[in-house]
Design a protein around this motif. Structure first.
Motif, PDB file in Angstrom:
ATOM      1  N   VAL A  32      51.613  35.160  77.776  1.00 34.41           N
ATOM      2  CA  VAL A  32      50.136  36.540  78.583  1.00 34.41           C
ATOM      3  C   VAL A  32      51.878  37.210  79.295  1.00 34.41           C
ATOM      4  CG1 VAL A  32      49.232  38.422  79.195  1.00 34.41           C
ATOM      5  CG2 VAL A  32      48.275  36.257  77.796  1.00 34.41           C
ATOM      6  N   VAL A  33      52.683  38.341  78.896  1.00 36.70           N
ATOM      7  CA  VAL A  33      53.409  38.637  79.955  1.00 36.70           C
ATOM      8  C   VAL A  33      53.524  39.858  79.757  1.00 36.70           C
ATOM      9  CG1 VAL A  33      56.317  39.001  79.367  1.00 36.70           C
ATOM     10  CG2 VAL A  33      55.377  37.528  78.438  1.00 36.70           C
ATOM     11  N   GLY A  34      53.577  39.801  80.957  1.00 38.17           N
ATOM     12  CA  GLY A  34      53.251  41.526  81.547  1.00 38.17           C
ATOM     13  C   GLY A  34      54.361  42.240  81.665  1.00 38.17           C
ATOM     14  N   VAL A  35      54.594  43.376  81.037  1.00 37.44           N
ATOM     15  CA  VAL A  35      55.492  44.684  81.406  1.00 37.44           C
ATOM     16  C   VAL A  35      55.264  45.975  81.685  1.00 37.44           C
ATOM     17  CG1 VAL A  35      57.528  45.287  79.454  1.00 37.44           C
ATOM     18  CG2 VAL A  35      56.398  43.262  78.429  1.00 37.44           C
ATOM     19  N   ILE A  36      55.750  46.312  82.764  1.00 37.61           N
ATOM     20  CA  ILE A  36      56.132  47.111  83.544  1.00 37.61           C
ATOM     21  C   ILE A  36      57.300  47.594  83.554  1.00 37.61           C
ATOM     22  CG2 ILE A  36      53.686  46.164  84.840  1.00 37.61           C
ATOM     23  CD1 ILE A  36      55.635  45.328  87.233  1.00 37.61           C
ATOM     24  N   GLY A  37      57.375  48.945  84.697  1.00 34.33           N
ATOM     25  CA  GLY A  37      58.166  49.714  84.446  1.00 34.33           C
ATOM     26  C   GLY A  37      57.823  51.309  84.159  1.00 34.33           C
ATOM     27  N   GLU A  38      58.605  52.127  84.871  1.00 32.67           N
ATOM     28  CA  GLU A  38      58.490  53.397  85.024  1.00 32.67           C
ATOM     29  C   GLU A  38      58.413  54.204  83.964  1.00 32.67           C
ATOM     30  OE1 GLU A  38      60.713  55.932  89.242  1.00 32.67           O
ATOM     31  OE2 GLU A  38      61.800  54.516  88.168  1.00 32.67           O
ATOM     32  N   LEU A 186      42.455  34.767  73.249  1.00 33.82           N
ATOM     33  CA  LEU A 186      43.200  35.351  72.275  1.00 33.82           C
ATOM     34  C   LEU A 186      44.465  34.364  73.057  1.00 33.82           C
ATOM     35  CD1 LEU A 186      43.479  38.677  71.943  1.00 33.82           C
ATOM     36  CD2 LEU A 186      43.389  36.985  70.176  1.00 33.82           C
ATOM     37  N   LYS A 187      44.306  34.059  74.455  1.00 35.08           N
ATOM     38  CA  LYS A 187      45.464  32.932  75.145  1.00 35.08           C
ATOM     39  C   LYS A 187      44.909  31.727  74.499  1.00 35.08           C
ATOM     40  CE  LYS A 187      47.193  32.187  79.360  1.00 35.08           C
ATOM     41  NZ  LYS A 187      46.949  32.483  80.968  1.00 35.08           N
ATOM     42  N   ALA A 188      43.734  31.828  75.193  1.00 39.98           N
ATOM     43  CA  ALA A 188      43.131  30.026  75.017  1.00 39.98           C
ATOM     44  C   ALA A 188      44.077  29.839  73.522  1.00 39.98           C
ATOM     45  CB  ALA A 188      41.977  29.701  75.004  1.00 39.98           C
ATOM     46  N   ASP A 189      43.326  30.742  72.720  1.00 38.39           N
ATOM     47  CA  ASP A 189      43.619  30.554  71.417  1.00 38.39           C
ATOM     48  C   ASP A 189      45.335  30.427  71.015  1.00 38.39           C
ATOM     49  OD1 ASP A 189      40.905  30.189  70.806  1.00 38.39           O
ATOM     50  OD2 ASP A 189      41.058  32.687  69.502  1.00 38.39           O
ATOM     51  N   GLY A 190      45.863  30.054  71.568  1.00 38.75           N
ATOM     52  CA  GLY A 190      46.997  30.098  71.688  1.00 38.75           C
ATOM     53  C   GLY A 190      48.296  30.725  71.344  1.00 38.75           C
ATOM     54  N   LYS A 191      47.980  32.386  71.072  1.00 39.44           N
ATOM     55  CA  LYS A 191      48.451  33.228  71.541  1.00 39.44           C
ATOM     56  C   LYS A 191      49.332  33.593  72.186  1.00 39.44           C
ATOM     57  CE  LYS A 191      45.706  34.052  67.638  1.00 39.44           C
ATOM     58  NZ  LYS A 191      46.373  33.266  66.290  1.00 39.44           N
ATOM     59  N   THR A 192      50.396  34.744  71.503  1.00 39.16           N
ATOM     60  CA  THR A 192      51.461  35.173  72.642  1.00 39.16           C
ATOM     61  C   THR A 192      51.107  36.475  72.899  1.00 39.16           C
ATOM     62  OG1 THR A 192      52.744  33.256  72.385  1.00 39.16           O
ATOM     63  CG2 THR A 192      53.424  35.505  73.385  1.00 39.16           C
ATOM     64  N   ILE A 193      50.708  36.851  73.780  1.00 37.83           N
ATOM     65  CA  ILE A 193      50.244  38.580  74.144  1.00 37.83           C
ATOM     66  C   ILE A 193      51.453  39.267  74.954  1.00 37.83           C
ATOM     67  CG2 ILE A 193      48.817  39.905  75.466  1.00 37.83           C
ATOM     68  CD1 ILE A 193      47.082  37.676  74.309  1.00 37.83           C
ATOM     69  N   LEU A 194      52.154  40.348  74.397  1.00 43.05           N
ATOM     70  CA  LEU A 194      52.819  41.715  75.487  1.00 43.05           C
ATOM     71  C   LEU A 194      52.334  42.466  76.392  1.00 43.05           C
ATOM     72  CD1 LEU A 194      56.097  41.503  73.229  1.00 43.05           C
ATOM     73  CD2 LEU A 194      55.813  40.595  75.580  1.00 43.05           C
TER      74      LEU A 194
END
Ligand SMILES: Nc1ncnc2c1ncn2[C@@H]1O[C@H](COP(=O)(O)OP(=O)(O)OP(=O)(O)O)[C@@H](O)[C@H]1O
Ligand SMILES: Nc1ncnc2c1ncn2[C@@H]1O[C@H](COP(=O)(O)OP(=O)(O)OP(=O)(O)O)[C@@H](O)[C@H]1O
Ligand SMILES: [Mg+2]
Ligand SMILES: [Mg+2]
Lengths: 505, 313, 386, 327
Positions: A32-38, A186-194
């Protein structure tokens, strides 16, 4: 773990201005990738390229090692990428089930297989604990419910990669919790998340890795464990922020600026009374659907009121919207896109919309265009609106936070006495939030009143002089700054009444 | 002719057989005589017609023939041409001021009234019992003065038999087959017993047949169910129907005479270098009826076309 | 907005490292607001060698004189389209107000023609209309026409603004009713015998030119060409006024705001209803001025004046100029050029001496070709930008 | 609970307002002239409404995507004309003619679709130019002369099946078919989605171009069919046939509730709209009112319908509002 998606010198320009600059990044499968920014950092733009909504100006993407050049959203879907957009992408004239299946209906003999569709939708809705029929028209759903339908749509695809662009802005706490559970699963199912969000606490909690964008560039990335919220903020804005909330610079005055007495509209409001003093920021808390926005609309004259009186500066408030604006009311709606902005008009035209009549003596007189340009330019500077030429750039081409600043800016052009802010920081980055808070404080210091509606309790306790709580169309009670307690306020929002004597005047 | 001339032919429309036949007659005659024809179709818009005539004048034509949209605009257009020293002839629809230009006049109202007069007599003659008869008229587009003239002629004819006819039933057609079909069917359903039908234009006969046939009202003269029927124009279909006995009369403008007269007058004026020729040529018109069919058949343009195999195309 | 336009590739750019300024300038011309004008001029230049008459002064004078009335009406439509409305009733207003003007002003009338009409004896009789020989009567009649037109427009606007009825249906009904009423008033007849001073408004020259020999003793009328005419003055004033109104006034801004997002405009305190009513009133008033020009040049009041394809010409010219049917996007100069294109198109079709069996096909093809060039231009603008 | 009874009454009125007005119109004319509500005339109304109605069903498809098709009047003319040539010169028979007409309509629709979808010219301009082009092509083919169909076409046009006139049959099949397509097929639902938000539809992966193309092909095919069915009743095609009908067709669709801004309307909108207008027209013929007054009355009745509909819409909006507490 393997790399699922990678960017190589990826670049996107709008009208020659880069929104994403030469970005190189790998996304690992299963993270799970968190994308942050202004606001305007380029988060949505990056995701739009992944989702095939816009094409990169330069550079390349690879998906599971293969070059990946989606020409359309369909291409992305076909590869197993699902995208929940920041601005909802639902068809309000279709049902929930139809929205979920809209690009690929199950069919039997050329006809849509409704039972199958309904069944599948019901399952998805149940996973999200959304208790409505699959055949409900999206038109009749509340914003939070619509957001959940978008999520159901992504779940339905059973995608490898799911992009969430600010999914929680209109969810209730309960719905949000439900969403997080879903993401865990979802993560447990191996999915990738942005996962893109301005609520940094959420990002930290959910993510394995965090990516920080600033002005279209990747400025920092790393494991979520290596970040804390202040560090995230520093990375985002390039400096440390003194605190999340500005110091309040003034005290409320004694004179009552605005008073509502006995507001009643069957089915919506019941006997709502409250005062706002000059220089006061009154917070209005409640769960989604508790009637806060309805009340604001009634006060502003947009919706009918059966009984009750309103007074501003001692004079009764009557008539329609125009008259109330003339008496000194301002209203930032929670629905920027549909009600706040002229999306296709230039930013300057949006800024001058409310005050336009001040720039010509009569409606048919010449506009004083120099003064108009000066004032709107001034407002852009005051509000720190990040834009190109405000006379030509349409509001549509602004990032969410900057759009919100335009909405607030257009009201400031008239120096309102009472400012109603309905969810003003929704989808707004920390820096801009800070600016909006500071602005509320400035307004109060100048003697205006502010009615601050929010679903984020934290910001209310951070900024307000007093918080009033609504539940099911009634005011349940209120708290003075000294008595703020998250637990009590939430309890009240869920319907616990407080003895009358504890309610502040 | 001694010299070839360029003639501007500005007509208001080409939508019925009558206008198409007139158009053919004029263009063909001119071309065969070696003249150049410049065509302008105004699509029933008087303003456009004025613009087209002005364009013709700018092009430097030697003469103009117009079929005007109506008598009033005709006056303006004639003036426009004469002011610019271009001879002009007005064909078929008379200007409201006959003093200027070569004018070939046919009087719609009087031709209609001749045709209807015959129908009235027929209807009275074949009346059984002595109740009043019910006449019906299919009216054209009320914005078209021709339609109004024909309607006036219809009423004028029936006024001569005040004791024999009820108030006529009017059916609007807007000069449109589909509208006429719908309205006529409704009118016949509402008033099943009509004794006389007059259509303001012959082009509606196929439509009438579609409504009458299923109701047993489409019958030949003398057969059971025959409705005394007539129209105006004198087209090939009307000729055929008249011969077959389905209809009883049609008002005829002598198209070929009119075309011939207009052409020779304008060509003569050009030849003579006359820029403002003024002349009134009258086409009395007549009603071709079941009674005079034999002797006058070939005076009707539609019958001429018919004999040339027009309907076989 | 999706970015679907073709993007200039990097290599493509490199081929023209420093684009010659001529090419750039040509590009700018192609991309500017004046595109439809350039398009029309190019069309003109291409055809001139084949149609020599096209450039002859008499023909140019015709083109101009045909432009003015259509322009006035299209200017009104531009306002309506800009608020995302549509006004189908303009044609009927043209017919109706032309009858109003004529029945007030006619200097005489024939009972043979008009005695069946309900206005006979009531307003008009053998001696003409009530303002027939009254000094200043023309002015009064024009005021009456404009008042009548404005009332119809305001009625449209009220129904649309206050009852939220769809403009298409409201103005369609108005078209049916008003045009039927006009025909009813005269019982299908036209009213002639208008006073000379009134007719001047539609035909009168102020400056005329003559290109022939100076020594001619008698100059033939067909060699004298109108240059500046009353219709030109009227139409140009209307267009300039409208341009100022739309571009440089508060009202204009409000019009655009409503066309872009009615809801947001309402919440921002724009007097939406009032503006809508005004816009439809303006549209009808423009139609009335159009009626003035059309009916005076035909020298008659005609209930059927704006019939048939007139409306398609008006809306077509406005849209081809660049004004959007979906609101928020419109300019008076665009309309000027759109009208010029339409009038030029119809003029050239006349001069091509096409048989009437071909003319409509050519007309359709030319309109599509023009629109295609416009699409190409829009794509280029996007391409330049990204 | 007096209030809620009234609420329920307004709810009924709101939901079925158009239908009620329709019944009222029939009733009023019926009391004037009893024959108006006779079965024969009611049948006639529907039969005559089928002409505009069939084309209006097609128009609903286009309007649903926020498009417009001004060329229908010309397609109504050119479609049957081409069928006529096929019947006369190639002897394809009535059924063959019908197929040819619809196919010709489909080709014309494809031309519109090509210009709109591929070349991206706005629908208004495209269909305005094809309005001229298609009619011009017909004029070229016929030299503006009327076209007489082989005799057997009228046998077909005036025939009936089990007492139901053929035009009504076609109308019913088209309306039902369109209803099924719009409500039960992927194509139909995507049409609605595009009308609601075209950009969102593209983002959702709908092949917007294809769907829009399908819509214009459908509209023109049905317009050609409408023309053919009407001409089959008369047997002759005049040059001016169908001219100006685009407004009638759009008006029927809009009166029935379709929006020009897309996303709203059903196949039955067109049926109701077309039938209602036809009922008014025929009612006026029945009452025998002066021809000069008829269009005015017709306009006023349509106005009343539109007015009621707008009241209905705002009522419905009120009723649809969610309440957050019991009343
Ligand atoms: N369609 C467009 N046309 C022009 N500029 C655009 C367009 N879309 C985005 N931009 C610009 O690109 C930049 C990045 O915008 P983007 O929407 O990606 O920001 P973001 O990080 O998602 O911000 P937010 O948090 O406010 O959603 C901004 O400066 C914005 O103005
Ligand atoms: N979660 C929900 N459940 C049920 N109805 C809701 C919900 N959210 C909003 N609504 C309804 O949608 C409309 C908008 O809600 P409203 O904005 O008045 O509530 P609010 O208290 O301001 O909450 P919000 O934070 O969503 O603005 C109202 O009709 C409300 O009843
Ligand atoms: Mg974003
Ligand atoms: Mg709210």
């Amino acid at each position: 773990m393997t790399t699922l998606l990678s960017f190589q010198d990826l670049r996107k320009e709008y009208f020659g201005v880069p929104a994403v600059r030469d970005l190189t990044l790998d996304i690992r499968a299963g993270d799970v990738v968190g994308v942050i920014g202004e606001n305007g950092a380029g988060k949505s733009t990056l995701m739009n390229m992944v989702g095939g909504v816009v094409q990169p100006t330069d550079g390349e993407m690879r998906w599971q090692g293969e070059p990946y050049r989606p020409r359309s959203p369909g291409d992305a879907t076909a590869r197993g990428i699902a995208f929940i957009h920041q601005e909802l992408n639902l068809f309000t004239n279709l049902t929930i089930a139809e929205n979920i299946f809209v690009d690929q209906f199950p069919s039997r003999f050329g006809m849509i297989d409704r039972p199958a569709m309904r069944q599948r939708t019901a399952d998805l809705l149940q996973q999200l604990a959304l208790d409505v029929s699959p055949d409900t028209d999206v038109d009749s759903l509340a914003p939070g419910e619509r957001q959940l339908v978008e999520i159901a749509k992504a779940l339905h695809r059973d995608a490898e990669l799911i992009i969430f662009d600010e999914p929680t802005t209109s969810l209730t706490p309960r719905e949000t919790a439900r969403l997080f559970e879903t993401i865990e699963r979802l993560k447990a199912d191996g999915k990738t998340i942005l996962y893109i969000s301005h609520i940094l606490g959420d990002v930290k909690r959910l993510s394995d890795a965090i990516v920080v964008l600033r002005d279209g560039e990747l400025v920092e990335q790393g494991a979520a464990a290596d970040f804390d919220v202040p560090a995230m903020i520093t990375a985002m804005i390039g400096r440390a922020l003194g605190g999340l909330y500005p110091e309040r610079t003034s005290e409320p005055r004694d004179d009552v600026l605005f008073s509502a007495r006995g507001l009643t509209q069957p089915g919506i409001l019941e006997d709502v009374s409250f005062d706002i003093r000059a220089g006061e920021i009154l917070g209005l808390f409640g769960l989604m659907g508790s009637g806060r926005s309805e009340m604001a609309r009634i006060v502003f004259g947009l919706d009918p009121l059966e009984r009750g009186t309103l007074a501003l500066q001692g004079r009764p408030l009557t008539g329609g919207v125009r008259q109330r604006i003339a008496s000194g009311l301002a209203f930032v709606t929670e629905d920027r896109r549909a009600e706040g902005l002229l999306m296709d008009a230039a930013i300057a035209d949006n800024l001058s919309l409310v005050a336009i009549e001040e720039f010509g003596r009569t409606p048919l007189a010449f506009l004083d265009k120099t003064r108009l340009a000066r004032r709107t330019g001034q407002m852009q500077a005051d509000m720190l609106i990040k834009a190109g030429d405000i006379r030509t750039q349409p509001a549509r081409a602004l990032s969410g936070g900057n759009q919100q600043k335009v909405v607030i800016g257009k009201w400031l052009m008239r120096h309102p006495a009472l400012f109603i802010l309905d969810e003003p920081t929704r989808g707004v980055d920390v820096g801009a939030k800070f600016e909006i808070y500071a602005l509320a404080d400035r307004l109060a210091a100048a003697g205006s009143g502010v009615l601050f509606i929010s679903s984020e309790l934290e910001e209310l306790t951070g900024m307000c002089d007093r918080i009033m709580v609504m539940n099911r169309g009634e005011v349940m009670g209120g708290f003075d700054r000294a008595a703020f307690s998250d637990r009590d306020i939430l309890a009240m929002a869920f319907g616990k009444r407080v003895p009358a004597d504890e309610v502040a005047a | 002719p001694a010299s070839a001339a360029t003639i501007c032919f500005a007509f208001q429309d080409l939508e019925t057989e009558f206008w198409v036949a007139g158009h053919t007659a004029i263009t063909r005659t001119l071309e065969e005589a070696g003249h150049t024809v410049i065509e302008r179709n105004a699509n029933e818009d008087a303003n456009r017609q004025l613009e087209q005539v002005r364009d013709c004048i700018a092009q430097g034509v030697d003469g103009i023939i117009i079929i005007p949209q109506d008598g009033e605009s005709a006056v303006t257009i004639v003036n426009e041409a004469q002011d610019n020293d271009v001879p002009i002839a007005v064909f078929n629809r008379p200007p409201s001021d006959l003093s200027k230009g070569i004018v070939v006049v046919a009087d719609n109202a009087s031709i209609a009234s001749q045709a209807v007069d015959f129908l009235a007599k027929e209807a009275i003659a074949s009346r059984d019992g002595d109740g009043k008869l019910t006449p019906m008229i299919i009216v054209g587009d009320l914005g078209d003065p021709n339609a109004v003239g024909r309607k006036d002629g219809f009423y004028a004819a029936l006024e001569n038999y005040p004791d024999d006819f009820n108030t006529p039933i009017e059916v609007a057609s807007d000069w449109d087959a589909a509208t006429a079909l719908a309205n006529l069917e409704a009118a016949v359903t509402a008033n099943p017993d009509i004794d006389l039908l007059f259509t303001s234009s012959d082009f509606l006969f196929p439509t009438i047949r579609s409504v009458f046939e299923p109701r047993g009202m489409w019958a030949k003269r003398g057969e059971e169910g025959h409705v005394v029927m007539g129209g105006l124009d004198g087209d090939a279909t009307a000729c055929q129907l008249l011969k077959d006995g389905y209809i009883d009369s049609t008002g005829v403008q002598d198209l070929y005479f009119e075309a011939e007269a207009a052409l020779s007058a304008i060509l003569a004026a050009i030849e003579a270098g006359e820029a403002q020729p003024n002349e009134v040529i009258e086409d009395p018109g007549f009603a071709l009826t079941s009674a005079n069919l034999a002797e006058r058949e070939m005076d009707m343009w539609g019958c001429v076309l018919l004999s040339e195999g027009f309907l076989d195309q | 907005m999706t970015d679907s336009g073709p993007r200039a590739t990097v290599s493509g750019r490199d081929e023209f490292p420093a684009a010659p300024s001529v090419r750039q300038r040509a590009m700018r011309l192609f991309l500017s607001d004046y595109f439809v004008l350039y398009l029309s001029l190019a069309y003109f230049l291409v055809l001139v060698p084949f149609l020599p008459t096209l450039s002859n002064p008499a023909n140019l004078a015709n083109i101009l004189s045909n432009m003015w009335p259509l322009l006035v009406v299209a200017v009104g439509q531009t306002f309506v389209l800009t608020i995302a409305g549509i006004d189908l009733s303009q044609g009927s207003v043209v017919g109706f107000t032309s009858v109003i003007g004529a029945m007030l002003l006619a200097t005489s009338a024939s009972p043979d023609v008009l005695s069946n009409a309900p206005i006979w004896g009531l307003i008009i009789d053998e001696a003409g209309g009530p303002l027939a020989n009254v000094p200043g009567g023309v002015l009064v009649a024009i005021v009456a026409m404009v008042a009548a037109g404005a009332m119809i427009g305001a009625a449209n606007g009220l129904a649309i603004a206050h009852f939220r009825m769809p403009p298409f249906m409201v103005t369609l009904v108005t078209m049916i009713v008003i045009s039927a009423f006009a025909i009813f008033l005269t019982q299908s007849e036209n009213i002639r015998n208008l006073p000379e001073s009134y007719i001047q408004l539609g035909k009168g020259d102020i400056v005329s030119v003559y290109f022939g020999e100076q020594a001619e003793s008698r100059i033939p009328r067909r060699q004298i060409h109108s240059f500046i005419t009353y219709p030109m003055l009227i139409a140009v004033s209307v267009a300039i006024l409208a341009h100022v109104l739309l571009n440089s006034t508060v009202f204009g801004r409000q019009v655009f705001a409503i066309g872009t997002n009615r809801r947001a405009a309402e919440i921002s305190g724009i007097p939406v209803r009032r503006v809508i009513v005004l816009v439809f009133t303006i549209s009808a008033i423009c139609a009335t001025i159009g009626a003035l020009l059309y009916s005076t040049r035909l020298e008659a009041g005609r209930p059927t004046l704006g019939d048939g394809n007139f409306l398609l010409d008006v809306i077509g010219a406005t849209v081809i100029g660049g004004t959007s049917l979906f609101g928020g996007k419109g300019k008076i100069i665009w309309t000027v050029f759109g009208v010029f294109f339409f009038v030029l198109l119809s003029n050239t079709l006349n001069l091509m001496n096409l048989s009437s069996f071909h003319i409509d096909m050519v007309k359709g093809a030319v309109i599509v070709a023009a629109a295609l060039l416009d699409v190409l231009r829009t794509r280029l603008i996007r391409g330049e930008a990204s | 609970m007096n209030g809620s009874a009234r609420d329920r009454a307004t709810a009924v009125l709101a939901r079925h307002g158009t239908l009620l007005l329709f019944l009222l119109i029939i009733f009023v004319f019926g009391t004037q002239v009893p024959a108006f509500i006779g079965p024969e005339n009611l049948g006639n109304i529907i039969k005559q409404a089928s002409f505009i109605g069939i084309a209006a069903v097609g128009m609903v498809f286009v309007l649903l995507t926020a498009g417009i098709d001004l060329s229908v009047g010309s397609v109504m003319y050119l479609g049957p004309l081409i069928a006529g040539f096929a019947m006369r010169d190639y002897g394809v028979g009535v059924a063959g003619g019908l197929v040819v007409a619809v196919a010709a309509g489909a080709v014309m629709g494809s031309i519109n679709a090509f210009l709109i979808v591929v070349l991206k010219v706005v629908p208004f301009i495209v269909t305005l130019s094809t309005l001229f082009f298609f009619r011009g092509f017909g004029a070229y083919l016929t030299s503006s002369r009327q076209f007489d169909f082989p005799e057997e076409i009228r046998t077909f046009g005036l025939s009936s099946v089990l007492g139901v006139p053929t035009p009504i049959l076609f109308f019913a099949v088209v309306a039902l078919g369109a209803h099924v397509v719009l409500s039960r097929t992927a194509f139909g639902r995507q049409v609605y989605a595009i009308g609601n938000d075209e950009a969102a539809a593209a983002k959702a992966g709908i092949r917007v171009g294809r769907v829009k193309a399908g819509v214009y092909v459908t509209c023109s095919s049905l317009a050609a069919l409408a023309g053919f069915v009407l001409i089959a009743q008369i047997g002759r095609l005049d040059t001016g046939f169908g001219e100006g009908r685009e407004f009638d067709v759009i008006a029927a669709a809009v009166l029935g509730g379709a929006s020009l801004f897309g996303g709203v309307g059903t196949a039955f909108s067109a049926v109701i709209g077309a039938t209602m207008i036809q009922a008014v027209k025929i009612g006026l013929v029945f009452t025998g009112i002066n021809l000069y007054l008829q269009p005015m009355l017709q306009g006023l009745i349509i106005f009343a319908a539109v007015f009621l509909d707008s009241l209905r819409a705002s009522r419905l909006e009120m009723l649809r509002r969610r309440f957050i507490r019991p009343r």
